[in-house]
Scaffold this motif. Sequence first.
Motif, PDB file in Angstrom:
ATOM      1  N   LYS A   1       0.423  -4.070 -11.211  1.00  0.00           N
ATOM      2  CA  LYS A   1       0.112  -2.670 -11.523  1.00  0.00           C
ATOM      3  C   LYS A   1      -0.798  -2.526 -12.747  1.00  0.00           C
ATOM      4  O   LYS A   1      -1.360  -1.451 -12.979  1.00  0.00           O
TER       5      LYS A   1
ATOM      6  N   ASP B   1      -8.316  -3.280  -6.816  1.00  0.00           N
ATOM      7  CA  ASP B   1      -8.671  -2.598  -5.575  1.00  0.00           C
ATOM      8  C   ASP B   1      -8.472  -1.099  -5.758  1.00  0.00           C
ATOM      9  O   ASP B   1      -7.969  -0.642  -6.790  1.00  0.00           O
TER      10      ASP B   1
ATOM     11  N   LYS C   1      -6.334   0.949  -4.654  1.00  0.00           N
ATOM     12  CA  LYS C   1      -4.957   1.370  -4.947  1.00  0.00           C
ATOM     13  C   LYS C   1      -4.607   1.162  -6.420  1.00  0.00           C
ATOM     14  O   LYS C   1      -3.850   1.947  -7.008  1.00  0.00           O
ATOM     15  N   HIS C   2      -5.161   0.098  -7.022  1.00  0.00           N
ATOM     16  CA  HIS C   2      -4.894  -0.146  -8.439  1.00  0.00           C
ATOM     17  C   HIS C   2      -5.596   0.895  -9.304  1.00  0.00           C
ATOM     18  O   HIS C   2      -5.015   1.422 -10.262  1.00  0.00           O
TER      19      HIS C   2
ATOM     20  N   LEU D   1      -6.516   3.930  -8.484  1.00  0.00           N
ATOM     21  CA  LEU D   1      -5.879   5.239  -8.317  1.00  0.00           C
ATOM     22  C   LEU D   1      -4.564   5.341  -9.083  1.00  0.00           C
ATOM     23  O   LEU D   1      -4.179   6.425  -9.537  1.00  0.00           O
ATOM     24  N   SER D   2      -3.878   4.220  -9.242  1.00  0.00           N
ATOM     25  CA  SER D   2      -2.561   4.253  -9.890  1.00  0.00           C
ATOM     26  C   SER D   2      -2.631   4.249 -11.415  1.00  0.00           C
ATOM     27  O   SER D   2      -1.647   4.564 -12.090  1.00  0.00           O
TER      28      SER D   2
END
Length: 433
Positions: free
Chosen positions: A46, A167, A169-170, A172-173
Motif C-alpha cells: 500500500k 499501478d 490502484k496504488h 488511487l489509494s
Amino acid sequence: MKIKNAYRIITLENGLTLILYPIKEIQSIYIASAIKSGNYYAKDEKHIGIAHFLEHLAFSSTEKFKTNQEIFKRIYEIGGGTNAKTTLAGTLFWIKTPYINADKAVDLLYQVVFRSSFTKKDFEKEKSIIINECNDNYTDPIWVFNQKIRQNRFKDIPQYQLPVTGDIKHILSIQDKDIILWKKRFLNPSNMVISVIGKFDEKKVTSKIKRTFGKERKGKKTVFPKYQEDGYSKFTVYVQKNESKQINFNINFPAFGWCEVERHHEIVLNILNNILGKGHLSRLWLALRETEGLTYDCGSYTSLFPYLGYLSIYGSTDINNLEKTFRKIKSVIEDIKENGVKKEEFSRIKKYLNLLLYMSFETPESISGYLIGELMDYGEIWSPEDYSKERSKVKMEEIKKMAQEIFKSEKMNVNFLGDISQEKANELAQILL
C-alpha cells in the motif's frame, strides 16, 4: 587520471553528506540532492508509489515560491534548468545554472526539497497527472514486457516487482496524509547526499549549503531492507501476446544483490556479463548475429538490487528462427560453464572495463551520478582506480565458476513477446534445460 584527488567529501553536523567536485573549465554548476526514498523502502504494497508522488508534489509550491509557475519563473530568471527523478532506490532533485547564480540555485533547490507544500487541489491534480503517466507506460508493449520480466522474476516482493509509480490502484489509494508521513520519515539530512559539480567558489557554496540544508534537523538514516533470501520464482515460461512475428525474448537467471556480496564478486559477474553479451565481440553477438544473422540486436545485462538480482539474455528474431537461436544460446552458455573463457577475451574485457569507468567523468551530470551512486549504494566511493585494482585480482577460473553458479535452469525465467503460443514457448524453453 586520478579521480580520487578530484573531489572532496564533507559531512555536516546534521548528518548531510556533501560532495564537491570543481571543474574550472566550464561555466555552469550542477547541484543534485539524492534521497533514499523509493519503493525499496515501502513497508508493504500500500506504500508503493508514494515516493514518486512526493517528487511530483515537491514542485507545487514552496515557502518562498507560492505556485509552480513561480518556481519555474525563478529558473528562467537564473538561466537554468531543474527536474527530479524517482527510482526504486531513491529520489534525485537537481538544478543546473550558470555558475554566477550558484547561490540562487542552492536556495531554489533547498526550497523544493525541504520547504515544499501542497494544497488539496495540488494533490488531486498531481494524482491525475501520475495516472496519465502510468497509462502512458502501459500503452508501450516493450515497457509492459520489461515490467512483466521483473514481476515474474521475483515472488512476493512488490517493492521489486511493481513500477516506480505503482499501478493505478496504488495511485488511487494514496492519500495526502501518506505523503506527509513519508516526507517526515525520509526527507532528512542524514538520509541525503548533495553533490556540487562544476565551476564554483567552494567556500561560498559550502557556506550557503550550511545555511540552508545544514540547518535542517538530523534524522534517521535509512538502510536497505532485506527481503527473503529465496525471493526468486521457480522455472517460468511467460508469453505476452501481440500480432508480431518478430519475437522478443528474455531469458534470465537469479544472481545476487550488491549488499549480499563483496564488490569483488560483483566485479566477476560484470566481467562474465561483458564477455557473454556486451558489445560486438561478445559471445552472444558473434554467435547470433555475426555468424548466423539470426538477430539484429542481442546481448545480456544484469539487474542488481540491494538484495537479489538477475542476469538476462535478450534479443529478437523471426518466429521461424527461434529454435535455432535458442540452441545457439544454449551452446554459448554451456561452453562458458564447461570451458570457461579465453585468455584474450578475459584480458580485453578487463582492460576495456578499466577504461570505461573514466567515461563517467565527462559531464557534471554523469560525475554526480557516479559519485552519488557509490555513496548511496555502498556507503563509500570507489574510484575507477579502485575498481581497476580489484579487477586485476580476478582470475579466469572465477568467471567459469560464476557461470556455473548463475546458469542454473531450475529457477530460469523465459519470457516471450509476440505472436507465439504458450505451447510453442514451452517447447522452446525446454531447449535451454
